[in-house]
Design an enzyme around this catalytic site. Structure first.
Site, mmCIF file in Angstrom:
data_model
loop_
_atom_site.group_PDB
_atom_site.id
_atom_site.type_symbol
_atom_site.label_atom_id
_atom_site.label_comp_id
_atom_site.label_asym_id
_atom_site.label_seq_id
_atom_site.Cartn_x
_atom_site.Cartn_y
_atom_site.Cartn_z
ATOM 1 N N ASP A 1 40.848 -8.302 -10.112
ATOM 2 C CA ASP A 1 41.872 -8.140 -11.159
ATOM 3 C C ASP A 1 41.301 -8.273 -12.571
ATOM 4 O O ASP A 1 41.996 -8.693 -13.502
ATOM 5 C CB ASP A 1 43.020 -9.159 -10.969
ATOM 6 C CG ASP A 1 43.669 -9.006 -9.611
ATOM 7 O OD1 ASP A 1 43.711 -7.866 -9.104
ATOM 8 O OD2 ASP A 1 44.127 -10.020 -9.059
ATOM 9 N N LYS B 1 39.530 -3.469 -13.745
ATOM 10 C CA LYS B 1 38.652 -2.354 -13.330
ATOM 11 C C LYS B 1 39.376 -1.013 -13.458
ATOM 12 O O LYS B 1 38.802 -0.019 -13.888
ATOM 13 C CB LYS B 1 38.181 -2.555 -11.875
ATOM 14 C CG LYS B 1 37.379 -3.829 -11.662
ATOM 15 C CD LYS B 1 37.041 -4.054 -10.200
ATOM 16 C CE LYS B 1 38.237 -4.351 -9.313
ATOM 17 N NZ LYS B 1 38.900 -5.642 -9.587
ATOM 18 N N GLY C 1 44.657 -3.600 -6.093
ATOM 19 C CA GLY C 1 45.780 -3.132 -6.915
ATOM 20 C C GLY C 1 45.219 -2.898 -8.300
ATOM 21 O O GLY C 1 44.929 -3.856 -9.018
ATOM 22 N N HIS C 2 44.994 -1.644 -8.659
ATOM 23 C CA HIS C 2 44.380 -1.305 -9.949
ATOM 24 C C HIS C 2 45.441 -0.685 -10.846
ATOM 25 O O HIS C 2 45.971 0.381 -10.547
ATOM 26 C CB HIS C 2 43.197 -0.340 -9.733
ATOM 27 C CG HIS C 2 42.085 -0.941 -8.926
ATOM 28 N ND1 HIS C 2 40.930 -0.288 -8.606
ATOM 29 C CD2 HIS C 2 41.960 -2.181 -8.371
ATOM 30 C CE1 HIS C 2 40.140 -1.090 -7.914
ATOM 31 N NE2 HIS C 2 40.754 -2.240 -7.744
ATOM 32 N N GLN D 1 38.167 -5.571 -5.679
ATOM 33 C CA GLN D 1 37.943 -7.025 -5.654
ATOM 34 C C GLN D 1 36.871 -7.383 -6.693
ATOM 35 O O GLN D 1 36.778 -6.708 -7.699
ATOM 36 C CB GLN D 1 37.563 -7.508 -4.239
ATOM 37 C CG GLN D 1 38.692 -7.407 -3.232
ATOM 38 C CD GLN D 1 38.888 -6.019 -2.654
ATOM 39 O OE1 GLN D 1 37.956 -5.455 -2.117
ATOM 40 N NE2 GLN D 1 40.078 -5.471 -2.744
HETATM 41 P P1 GDP Z 1 41.991 -4.519 -11.411
HETATM 42 O O1 GDP Z 1 42.423 -4.862 -10.044
HETATM 43 O O2 GDP Z 1 40.631 -5.047 -11.739
HETATM 44 O O3 GDP Z 1 42.108 -3.049 -11.725
HETATM 45 O O4 GDP Z 1 42.989 -5.273 -12.413
HETATM 46 P P2 GDP Z 1 44.598 -5.379 -12.232
HETATM 47 O O5 GDP Z 1 45.193 -4.074 -12.570
HETATM 48 O O6 GDP Z 1 44.940 -6.002 -10.941
HETATM 49 O O7 GDP Z 1 44.924 -6.469 -13.340
HETATM 50 C C1 GDP Z 1 44.609 -6.277 -14.685
HETATM 51 C C2 GDP Z 1 45.910 -6.340 -15.498
HETATM 52 O O8 GDP Z 1 45.587 -6.490 -16.853
HETATM 53 C C3 GDP Z 1 46.739 -5.060 -15.409
HETATM 54 O O9 GDP Z 1 48.101 -5.399 -15.509
HETATM 55 C C4 GDP Z 1 46.291 -4.268 -16.620
HETATM 56 O O10 GDP Z 1 47.285 -3.387 -17.112
HETATM 57 C C5 GDP Z 1 46.055 -5.374 -17.607
HETATM 58 N N1 GDP Z 1 45.006 -5.116 -18.599
HETATM 59 C C6 GDP Z 1 43.820 -4.472 -18.452
HETATM 60 N N2 GDP Z 1 43.102 -4.535 -19.581
HETATM 61 C C7 GDP Z 1 43.842 -5.234 -20.476
HETATM 62 C C8 GDP Z 1 43.628 -5.676 -21.815
HETATM 63 O O11 GDP Z 1 42.577 -5.444 -22.417
HETATM 64 N N3 GDP Z 1 44.631 -6.404 -22.393
HETATM 65 C C9 GDP Z 1 45.785 -6.714 -21.748
HETATM 66 N N4 GDP Z 1 46.694 -7.422 -22.382
HETATM 67 N N5 GDP Z 1 46.004 -6.317 -20.478
HETATM 68 C C10 GDP Z 1 45.048 -5.601 -19.850
HETATM 69 P P1 IMO Z 2 41.501 -5.827 -6.909
HETATM 70 O O1 IMO Z 2 40.706 -4.623 -6.456
HETATM 71 C C1 IMO Z 2 42.273 -10.096 -6.454
HETATM 72 C C2 IMO Z 2 41.792 -11.745 -2.410
HETATM 73 C C3 IMO Z 2 43.001 -12.255 -1.686
HETATM 74 C C4 IMO Z 2 42.352 -13.360 -0.861
HETATM 75 C C5 IMO Z 2 41.003 -12.766 -0.465
HETATM 76 C C6 IMO Z 2 40.967 -12.098 0.900
HETATM 77 O O2 IMO Z 2 42.870 -5.514 -7.371
HETATM 78 O O3 IMO Z 2 40.700 -6.643 -7.872
HETATM 79 P P2 IMO Z 2 41.931 -9.805 1.856
HETATM 80 O O4 IMO Z 2 43.331 -9.281 1.900
HETATM 81 O O5 IMO Z 2 40.973 -8.938 1.119
HETATM 82 O O6 IMO Z 2 41.414 -10.187 3.219
HETATM 83 O O7 IMO Z 2 42.062 -11.199 1.035
HETATM 84 O O8 IMO Z 2 40.734 -11.788 -1.464
HETATM 85 N N1 IMO Z 2 41.874 -10.349 -2.894
HETATM 86 C C7 IMO Z 2 42.011 -10.000 -4.181
HETATM 87 N N2 IMO Z 2 42.179 -10.764 -5.283
HETATM 88 N N3 IMO Z 2 42.155 -8.749 -6.555
HETATM 89 C C8 IMO Z 2 41.954 -7.984 -5.471
HETATM 90 O O9 IMO Z 2 41.698 -6.664 -5.553
HETATM 91 C C9 IMO Z 2 41.914 -8.592 -4.199
HETATM 92 N N4 IMO Z 2 41.768 -8.142 -2.937
HETATM 93 C C10 IMO Z 2 41.721 -9.218 -2.160
HETATM 94 O O10 IMO Z 2 43.969 -12.761 -2.568
HETATM 95 O O11 IMO Z 2 42.085 -14.470 -1.681
HETATM 96 MG MG MG Z 3 43.992 -5.845 -9.068
#
Ligand code: GDP
Ligand code: IMO
Ligand code: MG
Length: 432
Positions: free
Chosen positions: A20, A23, A47-48, A231
């Site tokens: 999270d 990416k 979840g991106h 991840q």
């Molecule tokens: P990922 O799994 O690495 O793609 O990240 P996620 O999407 O799960 O979580 C990142 C969250 O931060 C999302 O809700 C993005 O919209 C948000 N986000 C990404 N870059 C920025 C930033 O520079 N500032 C803020 N405020 N939010 C951001």
């Molecule tokens: P993105 O790509 C954050 C965590 C789960 C748990 C551990 C194992 O959005 O960054 P799993 O279901 O993979 O067997 O769970 O990994 N986890 C993540 N945490 N971002 C993710 O993906 C994750 N995918 C798995 O919460 O701790």
């Molecule tokens: Mg994510």
């Protein structure tokens, strides 16, 4: 180094914390200049989140490049492909007007994640003494089947008889396993999901390609490729906080294995870090905040899981982890995200080491359970107390924010290439 003459650039975008990191946002920004985007591991646990204009998209399996019109988006062999979830996502994108037809390909060698894998994931978590806190998406059981050489691959979907036989064996094994776990199954729901999976067999077979060959040829034509990690480094099966990890190698080397290209094809490795730290699921978070600050940062950063909606635990930036990530991924650059989330804080801290059993530890330890008791050694920085969201060059940032970024770069040992200051595509600073 590593770039063949006449060939395009091949950049891995890898998470350097517990997932999270943002990416999806970084891949979406970089996708402007590339032709192919491929996922190399994980599955629908990811979840991106990507914001395009006023719209928000959460991509689980389809690469984040899909929102750019004519990019080719591939799911590599290292992915465990959840058949039902994949077509749900695919069709939902199409309904929202995103061009998916002809743009998405899946590796013939990718393993299928089937409904019983999800049932097994939840059952083993329910019965576990030490819960991982998985996303419940079936990831562990699907990779267990792969490593156990009893998985079903996309290539098997081309032959209905073989597919049916393998599916029947898989269900039978899952039932025995569930009995051993003393867990009951909602038979009607499982049967329905299996029937829906059978119905999608032909559709997935039509999307099947050799991703390694396709990427290699694209690079040879001079096209640019992004390999999108899911991840993060601290969730890597080998280099993360085992056993509180996911079941795949998330780190950059897996981008070659997980797509089918040679490691020398990779030209750049961009590590993504948040300007602070979050974690969802169980396991140590050495820089974790006290409950009041945790709550405050969760609100400021909107830190709720994009896949499960669970609240993410928050903490200060951990430079010990970032340095570990720089080394195991061989980072050539750093993308720092969510800097704007810190804009209102009076004081910002970052962690330069841990105190463990009276010792100062400066390299990320293998002892996960020891890490539970680690005390972070924190360094204090004054907050800049000014908005960063409109900055488009480093020079636009308040001096305090620049000093903080410089310190992150110095401690991590990788040059900062991008700084993200908001969710929008335009809210990005490119360096160099
Ligand atoms: P990922 O799994 O690495 O793609 O990240 P996620 O999407 O799960 O979580 C990142 C969250 O931060 C999302 O809700 C993005 O919209 C948000 N986000 C990404 N870059 C920025 C930033 O520079 N500032 C803020 N405020 N939010 C951001
Ligand atoms: P993105 O790509 C954050 C965590 C789960 C748990 C551990 C194992 O959005 O960054 P799993 O279901 O993979 O067997 O769970 O990994 N986890 C993540 N945490 N971002 C993710 O993906 C994750 N995918 C798995 O919460 O701790
Ligand atoms: Mg994510």
């Amino acid at each position: 180094m590593g770039q063949r003459s006449g060939s395009g650039r091949c950049t891995v975008v890898v998470g350097c914390q517990w997932g999270d990191e943002g990416k999806g946002k970084i891949v979406d920004v970089l996708a402007e200049g590339v032709d192919v985007v491929a996922r190399y591991q994980g599955g629908a646990n990811a979840g991106h989140t990507v914001h395009v204009g006023d719209e928000e998209f959460i991509l689980h399996q389809i690469p984040s490049g899909i929102l750019h019109g004519d990019r080719r988006c591939l799911l590599g062999n290292g992915v465990v492909l959840d058949l039902l979830q994949f077509f749900e996502e695919h069709d939902a994108l199409r309904e929202r007007g995103i061009e998916v037809d002809g743009h998405v390909g899946v590796s013939l060698r990718a393993h299928l994640l089937l409904p019983y894998h999800r049932v097994l994931d939840r059952a083993s978590e329910a019965g576990a003494r030490e819960k991982i806190g998985t996303t419940g998406r079936g990831i562990g059981p699907a990779y267990e089947d792969k490593a156990g050489r009893r998985g079903i691959r996309v290539a098997d979907a081309a032959d209905s008889h073989r597919f049916e036989a393998l599916l029947a064996e898989g269900v039978q094994r899952a039932r025995l396993h569930l009995e051993r776990l003393d867990q009951t199954v909602d038979e009607a729901a499982l049967e329905e999901a299996l029937e829906a999976s059978r119905a999608l067999r032909g559709r997935i077979a039509e999307l099947a390609v050799d991703t390694g060959l396709e990427i290699d040829r694209a690079l040879a034509r001079g096209e640019n490729v992004l390999l999108e990690g899911a991840q993060g480094t601290a969730l890597d099966l080998d280099h993360g906080t085992y056993p509180f990890v996911t079941s795949s190698n998330t780190t950059a080397a897996a981008a070659a294995t997980g797509t089918g290209i040679g490691p020398t094809r990779i030209t750049d490795v961009l590590g993504v870090v948040k300007a602070y730290t979050t974690r969802v699921g169980n396991g140590p978070l050495p820089t974790g905040f006290d409950p009041a600050m945790d709550e405050r940062m969760r609100e400021l950063g909107g830190e709720f899981g994009a896949t499960t909606g669970r609240p993410r635990r928050c903490g200060w930036f951990d430079a010990v982890l970032a340095r570990h990530a720089a080394r195991v991924n061989g980072l050539t650059g750093l993308a720092v995200t969510k800097l704007d989330v810190l804009d209102s804080l009076d004081e910002i801290q970052l962690c330069t080491g841990y105190r463990m059993g009276g010792e100062l530890v400066e390299e990320f330890p293998a002892d996960t359970f020891g890490l539970e008791d680690a005390q972070p050694v924190l360094e204090s920085h004054p907050g800049w107390k000014a908005p960063t969201t409109e900055a488009r060059r480093l020079e636009d940032l308040p001096s305090g924010a620049r000093a903080y970024l410089d310190r992150i770069e110095e401690l991590t040992g990788a040059p900062t290439r991008m700084v993200s200051v908001g969710t929008r595509r335009s809210q990005i600073i490119r360096v160099g």
